[in-house]
Design an enzyme around this catalytic site. Sequence first.
Site, PDB file in Angstrom:
ATOM      1  N   ASP A  68     -13.126 -10.171 -16.371  1.00 37.55           N
ATOM      2  CA  ASP A  68     -13.030 -10.849 -17.665  1.00 37.55           C
ATOM      3  C   ASP A  68     -12.015 -10.050 -18.487  1.00 37.55           C
ATOM      4  OD1 ASP A  68     -13.352 -11.671 -20.341  1.00 37.55           O
ATOM      5  OD2 ASP A  68     -15.451 -12.198 -20.035  1.00 37.55           O
TER       6      ASP A  68
ATOM      7  N   ARG B 234      -8.899 -35.813 -17.001  1.00 35.34           N
ATOM      8  CA  ARG B 234      -9.821 -34.781 -16.501  1.00 35.34           C
ATOM      9  C   ARG B 234      -9.154 -34.021 -15.360  1.00 35.34           C
ATOM     10  NH1 ARG B 234     -13.462 -36.190 -12.983  1.00 35.34           N
ATOM     11  NH2 ARG B 234     -14.162 -38.048 -14.092  1.00 35.34           N
TER      12      ARG B 234
ATOM     13  N   LYS C 118     -10.403 -15.936 -28.233  1.00 36.22           N
ATOM     14  CA  LYS C 118     -10.217 -14.633 -28.844  1.00 36.22           C
ATOM     15  C   LYS C 118      -8.714 -14.337 -29.014  1.00 36.22           C
ATOM     16  CE  LYS C 118     -14.636 -14.840 -28.332  1.00 36.22           C
ATOM     17  NZ  LYS C 118     -15.346 -14.258 -27.209  1.00 36.22           N
TER      18      LYS C 118
END
Length: 377
Positions: free
Chosen positions: A170, A46, A195
């Site tokens: 973004d 993690r 994407k």
Amino acid sequence: MKISSKVVQVGVNTDARTGAISTPIYQTATFRHPALGQSTGFDYSRTHNPTRQVLEQAIAALEGGSGGYAFASGMAAVTAILMLYRAGDHLVVVEDCYGGTYRVLEKNFQPFGLTTTFVDGSRPEEITAAIKPNTKAIIVETPTNPLMKIVDIRAIVKIAAAHGLHTVVDNTFLTPYFQRPLELGADLVVHSGTKYLSGHNDVLCGLVVAKDSTLAEKVKFVQNSTGNVLGPFDSWLLIRGMKTLALRMEKHNQNALTVAQWLEKHPHVKTVYFPGLVGHPGKSVHDSQATGSGGMLSFAVDDPKLVPQVLKKVKMIQFAESLGGVESLITFPAVQTHADVPPDVRERLGISDRLLRLSVGIEDAWDIIADLEQALQ
Ligand SMILES: *Cc1c(COP(=O)(O)O)cnc(C)c1O
């Protein structure tokens, strides 16, 4: 090194022991401590994982930031940024932002006391007017989704700096191959790596890059404390996808321009939204901050009845959400990606019952056009 070389070289020679060209997938949750008080640099996945770290260092280098962090999805990455703020803080966000960003702000963070004003990001004066004493950040996308409006990143940075705010961009639609917001003065960049960065419609992932190390440490803390990390195999898939980013973005860009120019002349198409078109209202700003237009375009047809017809008749182009993969996808934003945006807001923005959004893939442009032609008939 040019960015087209940098993306190919991601992860090469990261395993000194074997000389593996492809980054190994360290599919382990935990790591042995050499002795009490000692660490190999890896203790628990993690916190740090070698495969994820290759990806994180790569995206930081490509965007020009001091730290990069990989998350389980684009929304997990957006959420990590929002967790830098507190109850009582306020954000200014572009109104035609990604539907999921709108939803997480309104449904998840607003009940915790983090409030948002949505503005037209292509009008800097609207942004300035929305700033309050408790505003902490301006969050923009450019081009916006789905109307491909252009936000002037340098102008936003100037406003943010004057008020002591963060600028968050973004950068999903253009990737660092075409646009690097941190170089224009932004503080944080977020990506849905699902994407263009991964590019093959086969993995969900998200990335955050921070310009300065103090902010990077804060993002790192959120990543480790909340645990929304990207797994080793998915990190590897994203590294693998990124190697062809330059080639893919060039082809997406070329194809989108060809398709946009063809759509502009179609008798049933009223408006085409693509920043590469000569008549696009944001073109000069766009060209001043990006080196390409990407592969996303939207178009409005003259009759709402054509929408279900096109979605049913397309053959090679798939009717599916998402974008940025090698395969062409078409979607109906009002009902699919932007369903959580209230109808009156959608109407005002132009996300109408006649608007279709096309993620132009890397097939032959004339096959994409032929498919659209028969679907519009
Ligand atoms: C898809 C997308 C997101 C969300 O990413 P996921 O990987 O789907 O969680 C955020 N911003 C933009 C611009 C997107 O296109």
